[in-house]
Write an enzyme that holds these catalytic residues in place. Structure first.
Site: not given
Ligand code: K1U
Ligand code: ZN
Length: 172
Positions: A45, A50, A94-95, A136-137, A140
């Site tokens: 996401g 972000q 979270c990225l 989560h998004e 944000h």
């Molecule tokens: O919004 C963001 O920061 C993105 C975040 C979204 C998220 C992850 C986990 C739970 C709720 C929301 C991410 O994508 S973090 C990276 C991640 O979860 C992932 C990366 C590569 C493969 C699978 C998952």
């Molecule tokens: Zn996030």
């Protein structure tokens, strides 16, 4: 175009994002950049704040099985119109807070309404990882991070780690 992702703490991640009044080519280009940035990260996401854009646009693709086809989604002005009473816990990342993970409890299922990139109305019931991700998004867009659900001490510890990471990245 891949855009740089802001790292916490950053005041732009704490702001309430502005609704999109018209779905223009500029918004479609933003959404396309966001999907490219999300897949590159990689993540499931991404929300416009972000990448420093204070607009209510999110993208997601929470397809778990790599054998399944991708499902890139663009949600403009997303709104949760129903949440289940049942809760579920997921270890979120979270990225904007790299390499930090913590359990967050949220409604297990949500119904979300949004505007599509074509300008139409859409509504969908999300469960599982999709439900966690869309909440989560949307957080944000409201200036809220997953660490805001944690106890102050844990939140402070993660924030200090991110300040250190940003100092190191600035020196490199
Ligand atoms: O919004 C963001 O920061 C993105 C975040 C979204 C998220 C992850 C986990 C739970 C709720 C929301 C991410 O994508 S973090 C990276 C991640 O979860 C992932 C990366 C590569 C493969 C699978 C998952
Ligand atoms: Zn996030």
């Amino acid at each position: 175009m891949i855009r740089p992702i802001l790292i916490h703490p950053d005041p732009r991640l704490k702001k309430l994002a502005d609704p999109v009044a018209d779905v223009t080519d500029e918004i479609r280009a933003l959404a396309s950049d966001m999907l490219e940035t999300m897949y590159d990260a990689p993540g499931i996401g991404l929300a416009a704040p972000q990448i420093g854009i204070s607009r209510r646009v999110i993208v997601m693709d929470a397809v778990k099985d790599k054998a399944d086809p991708p499902r890139p989604m663009v949600l403009i002005n997303p709104e949760i119109v129903w949440s289940s009473e049942e809760l579920s816990v997921y270890e979120e990342g979270c990225l904007s807070i790299p390499e930090q993970y913590a359990d967050v409890e949220r409604p297990a299922e949500v119904r979300v309404r949004w505007i599509t990139p074509e300008g139409g109305a859409a509504e969908e019931h999300f469960t599982g990882l999709w439900a966690t991700c869309v909440q989560h998004e949307i957080d944000h867009l409201n200036g809220k991070l997953f660490i805001d659900y944690l106890k102050p001490l844990k939140r402070q510890m993660i924030t200090r780690r991110m300040e250190k990471l940003k100092r190191e990245r600035a020196r490199a």
